[in-house]
Design an enzyme around this catalytic site. Structure first.
Site, short mmCIF file in Angstrom:
data_model
loop_
_atom_site.label_atom_id
_atom_site.label_comp_id
_atom_site.label_asym_id
_atom_site.label_seq_id
_atom_site.Cartn_x
_atom_site.Cartn_y
_atom_site.Cartn_z
CG ASP A 141 -1.87 1.30 1.24
OD1 ASP A 141 -2.63 1.46 2.60
OD2 ASP A 141 -2.07 1.06 -0.28
CE LYS A 144 -1.41 3.16 -3.72
NZ LYS A 144 -0.47 2.53 -2.74
CG ASP A 169 -5.60 -0.34 -1.61
OD1 ASP A 169 -5.10 1.17 -0.34
OD2 ASP A 169 -6.65 -0.63 -1.87
CG ASN A 170 -4.85 2.50 -3.80
OD1 ASN A 170 -4.01 1.86 -3.14
ND2 ASN A 170 -6.12 2.15 -3.18
CD GLU A 199 -8.56 4.68 -0.04
OE1 GLU A 199 -8.45 3.81 -0.62
OE2 GLU A 199 -7.59 4.86 0.22
C1 LIG Z 1 9.44 3.41 0.05
N1 LIG Z 1 7.81 3.45 1.30
N2 LIG Z 1 8.77 2.54 1.80
C2 LIG Z 1 7.56 3.15 2.73
C3 LIG Z 1 6.81 3.62 2.59
C4 LIG Z 1 5.88 4.34 2.54
C5 LIG Z 1 5.16 5.53 2.01
C6 LIG Z 1 3.76 5.98 2.72
O1 LIG Z 1 2.81 5.30 3.43
C7 LIG Z 1 3.17 7.01 1.60
C8 LIG Z 1 2.55 8.30 0.92
C9 LIG Z 1 2.34 8.48 0.03
C10 LIG Z 1 1.86 8.10 -0.86
C11 LIG Z 1 1.68 6.13 -0.49
C12 LIG Z 1 0.95 5.32 -1.20
N3 LIG Z 1 -0.45 5.91 -1.39
C13 LIG Z 1 -1.48 6.19 -2.33
O2 LIG Z 1 -0.33 7.30 -3.03
C14 LIG Z 1 -2.99 6.36 -2.47
C15 LIG Z 1 -3.33 6.95 -3.41
C16 LIG Z 1 -4.93 7.20 -2.67
C17 LIG Z 1 -5.43 8.14 -2.88
C18 LIG Z 1 -6.77 7.75 -4.44
C19 LIG Z 1 -7.50 8.82 -5.06
C20 LIG Z 1 -6.71 10.50 -4.87
F1 LIG Z 1 -7.76 11.10 -5.88
C21 LIG Z 1 -5.62 10.11 -4.70
C22 LIG Z 1 -5.09 9.21 -3.61
C23 LIG Z 1 -5.32 6.19 -2.27
C24 LIG Z 1 -4.36 5.23 -2.02
O3 LIG Z 1 -5.33 3.89 -1.10
C25 LIG Z 1 -3.30 4.92 -1.40
O4 LIG Z 1 -2.73 4.63 -1.11
C26 LIG Z 1 2.08 6.30 1.09
C27 LIG Z 1 5.77 6.43 0.81
C28 LIG Z 1 7.00 5.05 0.65
C29 LIG Z 1 7.11 3.95 1.21
MG LIG Z 2 -3.67 2.73 -0.55
#
Ligand SMILES: Cn1ncc2cc([C@H](O)c3cccc(CNC(=O)c4cc(-c5ccc(F)cc5)cc(O)c4O)c3)ccc21
Ligand SMILES: [Mg+2]
Length: 214
Positions: A141, A144, A169-170, A199
């Site tokens: 999650d 992506k 997810d997603n 969600e």
């Molecule tokens: C390398 N590394 N290692 C650990 C680690 C942890 C993170 C952060 O937890 C993190 C920060 C920002 C974004 C995310 C990904 N999630 C998403 O981008 C997402 C978007 C949407 C959505 C859907 C529709 C919209 F209009 C806007 C956003 C719905 C969803 O459920 C999502 O999970 C995860 C990042 C890289 C990392």
């Molecule tokens: Mg997600």
């Protein structure tokens, strides 16, 4: 300076949930994000699919890539058997600090190890640092475009075994097209798509479940 969305989410948990009651923490977040302020938790609809896959797998060691505020960490950890563990990886310290408090509020701090850092750096350290032989379950999650490289990394580090379940997810929104291509056209995986919705919205999204065949 004002509060952040994660901070407001934590406040909603502290105000509306009961300490030590994971179900009330989940409900407090879902209610806040549905009625007050959207946030990128896996949410209640996809959460039911996550719950059912988890109950079926009953993992001893689970891995989560992308903790955010800890909503799915709580969903996963609440269903783990007594000696089972969840390791969750979060690179953003502002998210990690909130997630630790939400996981602790749910009373699940003994089942969840939140590791701060990037998945690509931490996955190769899992065996030596956390004494992990392999994972039974992985929830993807995070970014992506990291789903494919991190899945390959898990394979190369010998952290997947025959029967390990990956749940992503997603895969529709925002989408993970390369990942779907990878797991659906790879003889080492048996994949299935679970349709749902993004969600707290009516937008289509879903989870991809992929069983590693060894
Ligand atoms: C390398 N590394 N290692 C650990 C680690 C942890 C993170 C952060 O937890 C993190 C920060 C920002 C974004 C995310 C990904 N999630 C998403 O981008 C997402 C978007 C949407 C959505 C859907 C529709 C919209 F209009 C806007 C956003 C719905 C969803 O459920 C999502 O999970 C995860 C990042 C890289 C990392
Ligand atoms: Mg997600």
């Amino acid at each position: 300076t004002g509060s952040s969305r994660p901070q407001r989410m934590l406040k909603a948990v502290q105000k509306n949930a009961t300490k030590g009651d994971p179900k009330s923490v989940i409900s407090a977040i879902d209610s806040y994000c549905r009625h007050k302020e959207w946030a990128m938790n896996v949410g209640d609809d996809k959460g039911l699919i996550l719950d059912s896959v988890l109950t079926e797998v009953n993992p001893s060691t689970a891995l989560e890539l992308g903790t955010y505020c800890g909503y799915s960490s709580v969903r996963i950890a609440r269903l783990l058997s007594p000696d089972s563990k969840l390791i969750t990886i979060e690179f953003n310290p502002a998210f990690a600090i909130i997630a630790r408090q939400i996981i602790a509020y749910a009373g699940l701090q003994d089942k969840v190890t939140l590791v701060e850092g990037a998945s690509g750096d931490l996955i190769p350290k899992m065996k030596e640092q956390f004494g992990i032989k392999s994972f039974d379950f992985v929830f993807l999650d995070h970014w992506k475009d990291r789903y494919v490289p991190d899945t390959k990394l898990l394979e190369d580090c010998g952290l997947l075994k025959k029967g390990t379940v990956l749940l992503a997810d997603n895969v529709i929104c925002p989408g993970a097209p390369e990942y779907l291509q990878y797991v659906r056209n790879n003889p080492r995986y048996e994949s299935r798509y679970y349709p749902s919705n993004l969600e707290y919205t009516k937008v289509e999204d879903g989870l991809e479940k992929s069983v590693f065949l060894g």
